[in-house]
Scaffold this active site. Structure first.
Site, PDB file in Angstrom:
ATOM      1  N   ASP A  88       5.724  -0.777   6.098  1.00  0.00           N
ATOM      2  CA  ASP A  88       4.873  -1.703   5.352  1.00  0.00           C
ATOM      3  C   ASP A  88       5.736  -2.564   4.428  1.00  0.00           C
ATOM      4  O   ASP A  88       6.812  -2.140   3.992  1.00  0.00           O
ATOM      5  CB  ASP A  88       3.840  -0.930   4.527  1.00  0.00           C
ATOM      6  CG  ASP A  88       2.664  -0.461   5.382  1.00  0.00           C
ATOM      7  OD1 ASP A  88       2.568  -0.897   6.538  1.00  0.00           O
ATOM      8  OD2 ASP A  88       1.853   0.341   4.879  1.00  0.00           O
ATOM      9  N   ARG A 136      -2.609  -2.931  -0.046  1.00  0.00           N
ATOM     10  CA  ARG A 136      -1.953  -2.355  -1.238  1.00  0.00           C
ATOM     11  C   ARG A 136      -1.097  -3.418  -1.931  1.00  0.00           C
ATOM     12  O   ARG A 136       0.111  -3.266  -2.086  1.00  0.00           O
ATOM     13  CB  ARG A 136      -1.119  -1.143  -0.843  1.00  0.00           C
ATOM     14  CG  ARG A 136      -1.950  -0.018  -0.253  1.00  0.00           C
ATOM     15  CD  ARG A 136      -1.081   1.155   0.184  1.00  0.00           C
ATOM     16  NE  ARG A 136      -1.872   2.192   0.815  1.00  0.00           N
ATOM     17  CZ  ARG A 136      -1.906   3.466   0.438  1.00  0.00           C
ATOM     18  NH1 ARG A 136      -1.183   3.865  -0.594  1.00  0.00           N
ATOM     19  NH2 ARG A 136      -2.635   4.350   1.077  1.00  0.00           N
ATOM     20  N   TYR A 158      -3.155  -6.739   4.575  1.00  0.00           N
ATOM     21  CA  TYR A 158      -2.553  -5.571   3.932  1.00  0.00           C
ATOM     22  C   TYR A 158      -3.160  -5.355   2.548  1.00  0.00           C
ATOM     23  O   TYR A 158      -3.145  -6.251   1.700  1.00  0.00           O
ATOM     24  CB  TYR A 158      -1.045  -5.774   3.821  1.00  0.00           C
ATOM     25  CG  TYR A 158      -0.307  -4.618   3.182  1.00  0.00           C
ATOM     26  CD1 TYR A 158      -0.097  -3.447   3.894  1.00  0.00           C
ATOM     27  CD2 TYR A 158       0.159  -4.703   1.882  1.00  0.00           C
ATOM     28  CE1 TYR A 158       0.569  -2.379   3.313  1.00  0.00           C
ATOM     29  CE2 TYR A 158       0.829  -3.639   1.296  1.00  0.00           C
ATOM     30  CZ  TYR A 158       1.025  -2.483   2.013  1.00  0.00           C
ATOM     31  OH  TYR A 158       1.679  -1.433   1.434  1.00  0.00           O
ATOM     32  N   ASP A 203       6.473  -3.211   1.443  1.00  0.00           N
ATOM     33  CA  ASP A 203       6.556  -2.887   0.026  1.00  0.00           C
ATOM     34  C   ASP A 203       7.686  -1.887  -0.185  1.00  0.00           C
ATOM     35  O   ASP A 203       8.383  -1.510   0.756  1.00  0.00           O
ATOM     36  CB  ASP A 203       5.225  -2.341  -0.502  1.00  0.00           C
ATOM     37  CG  ASP A 203       4.769  -1.075   0.221  1.00  0.00           C
ATOM     38  OD1 ASP A 203       5.577  -0.472   0.959  1.00  0.00           O
ATOM     39  OD2 ASP A 203       3.608  -0.682   0.042  1.00  0.00           O
ATOM     40  N   GLU A 244       5.525   2.268  10.473  1.00  0.00           N
ATOM     41  CA  GLU A 244       5.222   3.236   9.412  1.00  0.00           C
ATOM     42  C   GLU A 244       4.151   4.222   9.829  1.00  0.00           C
ATOM     43  O   GLU A 244       4.170   5.376   9.417  1.00  0.00           O
ATOM     44  CB  GLU A 244       4.794   2.512   8.140  1.00  0.00           C
ATOM     45  CG  GLU A 244       4.431   3.445   7.000  1.00  0.00           C
ATOM     46  CD  GLU A 244       4.352   2.759   5.654  1.00  0.00           C
ATOM     47  OE1 GLU A 244       3.587   3.221   4.799  1.00  0.00           O
ATOM     48  OE2 GLU A 244       5.065   1.761   5.447  1.00  0.00           O
ATOM     49  N   LYS A 245       3.213   3.782  10.661  1.00  0.00           N
ATOM     50  CA  LYS A 245       2.102   4.640  11.045  1.00  0.00           C
ATOM     51  C   LYS A 245       1.615   4.243  12.437  1.00  0.00           C
ATOM     52  O   LYS A 245       1.906   3.132  12.926  1.00  0.00           O
ATOM     53  CB  LYS A 245       0.971   4.554  10.024  1.00  0.00           C
ATOM     54  CG  LYS A 245       0.486   3.143   9.760  1.00  0.00           C
ATOM     55  CD  LYS A 245      -0.604   3.118   8.705  1.00  0.00           C
ATOM     56  CE  LYS A 245      -0.076   3.241   7.297  1.00  0.00           C
ATOM     57  NZ  LYS A 245       0.634   2.031   6.841  1.00  0.00           N
TER      58      LYS A 245
END
Length: 648
Positions: free
Chosen positions: A102, A322, A320, A104, A7-8
């Site tokens: 991630d 969030r 993580y 989610d 993702e990043k």
């Protein structure tokens, strides 16, 4: 060749470090053995603008609405084309792909939409990483899953993205256009979450403005008892003028009784003691952490989120962040002592707390049945170099570690005491609390408890040694702060009037998600709808006017909270998205029919609230006295079109 798409960049580096073999960096990727690791930069794609579907939509016109795409399109974000080209090139070399977004809903969408957009047809595996430490990533790499299992999560995120576009584009254009007809110069953005959040603040501000303080009066008496002194408060009977909370509305009865009190004697008529136990607060979800950090350190929700992201990505000190979960996997219990020893090693306060922990204790925090895609925020076990952390990062880190450490402290035990004294035929009440076992409490506060009541026995004599009548006033509701607004978003059922909807929402996540709540507040501040006054969040005049001009259904939390419920059903129960989107289109048509320039003009005429600072009032540029020149169909005239910027 296996291609892993993270993702990043920070996640890509952690994955590359966990793969066996030497790594070699190339343009936009890292090669490790027979694997290539590349990354997104957040969302590389976004929903196409309305004019991508029809060039006529470049002009904002009421008769175009609602705009409803028949075939949805994505378009690269302006700064993402380079990385998209890298991923397209690497896909040509790949034999299989690993989705490493991630864990989610948005993480699933972010990477998968890129894979689909670039036309990959081969196999896709799913890598779930919630802890960037090397052992955790190695373990995750050994347990790849089939990405097909996560399609419900993707469909829910895709439905959310499309629904937000439909809602935001259509309602923002409609109310911007009628706002201009009413003389307001600039874009009025409407969103399915941001607008109900604004509505909460506007309605709270209105309650405060309309509040009329009412005086009430209290009578206290200091009593001498067998083993000391205490203060008790008169409990006036129903034959006195009382409000609905039992407060005395006239001073005279208190003065009459006070005149008789000097030296008066009575007895302890009723003594009630209750021994209670209170377990430590659970480890944090992101929102719970934001609430506590705002109260303790006056940090905004965004400051807490940014600190957590840095602790997770840059320093690798926490898992993580969030997450909406407040429980930990049961497997973490056996590793907790070693993990916390590492986490506490770099800070004196944490080391002291660690030495007081009893790691044979097991709280209810470890519960696999209550852990979903994420678990609660927790330290990774890496020792923090506190000199490399900002003050905000250090404070947030200590809070996260503290709440996990507290699970290994004894339960707080205390005795609650209620004593009712009969004096001159009237009842006086005293209450107190005696700490029996402080347990985890010293980790959370350095304040001393109020002194406990002296030892008491029912029937013992009491004598008045002092007394007083105090004049007080009822107080208005407190304005929202970051802490209370986040808490309101978490517990939105409290602000719902419909009893059936309230029952439905009581167990849902409320307005927004852990990942978006801080951003929603910042968006409202940036767009000039809210302003911070010290720690309070207040609505501006523009914010008040927008809420007054919109249909009530668009500014109340019921609709968007039920949205989240339906999206959860798509993600967790594999519900079909089409009925959700079809229902939204029906709602949109009803809402658009209510767009009315006269109502908007009245709303601005009646609007209260503070003015936003000039730095947030980009919408205020241009003419104001007579409003913008416009054509006969209600759209802005040609020379105004440059300001028609879609709200993001």
């Amino acid at each position: 060749m296996r291609l892993i798409i993270a993702e990043k960049p920070s996640l890509a580096r952690a994955i590359a470090d966990a793969l066996p073999g030497n790594s070699k960096r190339e343009d936009g990727a890292i090669t490790v053995g027979d694997s290539l690791v590349t990354w997104c930069l957040g969302h590389l794609l976004e929903q196409a603008s309305p004019d991508a579907y029809d060039p006529a939509y470049k002009q904002w016109r009421l008769d175009h609405l609602p705009i409803i795409p028949q075939q949805w399109r994505l378009t690269p974000r302006p700064k993402a084309r380079g990385q998209l080209a890298v991923i397209r090139r690497l896909l040509k070399r790949a034999t299989n792909v690993v989705h490493a977004g991630d864990p989610d809903r948005e993480g699933q969408l972010l990477v998968q939409e890129v894979i689909h957009y670039l036309g990959w047809k081969g196999p896709v595996s799913r890598l779930l990483v919630s802890d960037l430490n090397r052992p955790a990533v190695v373990k995750a790499l050994a347990h790849l899953d089939d990405n097909a299992r996560y399609q419900p999560l993707y469909r829910a995120a895709e439905a959310r993205s499309r629904a937000d576009w439909l809602y935001g584009i259509n309602l923002s254009r409609a109310w911007t256009l009628v706002g201009r007809q009413a003389g307001h110069d600039g874009v009025l953005s409407v969103g399915r979450v941001q607008t109900p959040v604004l509505g909460l603040v506007v309605r709270r501000d209105a309650e405060i403005a309309a509040f009329q303080p009412r005086p009430f009066h209290v009578l206290w008496a200091d009593l001498a008892v067998e083993h000391g002194q205490l203060r008790a408060w008169w409990q006036p009977g129903e034959h006195h003028p009382l409000d609905d909370l039992g407060r005395l509305l006239e001073r005279a009865p208190a003065e009459v009784l006070a005149s008789r009190l000097p030296g008066a004697e009575g007895r302890l008529a009723r003594l009630e003691t209750q021994q209670k136990r209170q377990a430590a607060p659970l480890p944090y979800s992101l929102s719970a952490l934001q609430v506590d950090a705002a109260r303790r350190y006056k940090l905004s929700a965004k400051m807490v989120l940014d600190a957590c992201q840095s602790l997770y990505e840059r320093h690798k000190l926490i898992t993580y962040p969030r997450s909406d979960c407040r429980h930990l996997p049961e497997a973490h219990f056996a590793l907790a002592q070693r993990t916390l020893q590492g986490a506490c090693g770099g800070d004196g306060t944490l080391r002291q707390w660690f030495t007081g922990a009893d790691f044979t204790r097991r709280s209810k925090a470890w519960n696999d049945r209550k852990v979903g895609a994420h678990h609660a925020l927790a330290p990774t076990g890496t020792q923090a170099d506190m000199s490399r952390l900002s003050n905000t990062e250090a404070n947030v880190f200590r809070l996260i570690v503290r709440n996990v450490l507290a699970q290994f402290y004894p339960t707080l035990e205390f005795r609650e005491i209620k004593a009712e004294f009969e004096i001159l035929g009237e009842m006086f009440r005293a209450q107190g609390r005696e700490i029996l076992e402080p347990g985890w409490k010293p980790l959370f506060t350095t304040r001393d408890e109020a002194p406990p009541l002296p030892p008491l026995r029912e029937g013992e004599p009491a004598r008045v040694i002092d007394h007083g009548v105090e004049d007080r006033e009822t107080r208005p509701p407190e304005p929202f702060t970051d802490a209370s607004l986040i808490k309101a978003m978490m517990n939105i059922a409290r602000y719902v009037e419909d009893a059936e909807v309230k029952r439905t929402l009581r167990d849902t996540d409320g307005l927004g998600t852990e990942a978006t709540r801080a951003g929603i507040i910042e968006t409202l501040l940036t767009r000039g709808y809210l302003i911070r006054q010290q720690n309070a969040l207040r609505a501006t005049r523009t914010g008040h006017a927008l809420i007054q001009a919109l249909p009530e259904a668009a500014s109340r939390p019921e609709r968007t909270a039920l949205w989240e419920q339906r999206l959860t059903a798509i993600a967790e129960q594999d519900a079909v998205p089409a009925p959700f989107l079809d229902g939204l289109v029906t709602d949109l048509r009803e809402l658009l029919a209510a767009a009315d320039a006269m109502r908007m003009r009245e709303a601005f005429g009646n609007a209260q609230g503070v003015e936003a600072p000039a730095r947030t009032k980009r919408q205020a540029k241009g003419r104001r006295s007579s409003g913008p020149r416009r054509s006969s169909n209600g759209k802005p005239a040609a020379r105004r079109r440059r300001s028609n910027k879609e709200p993001s």
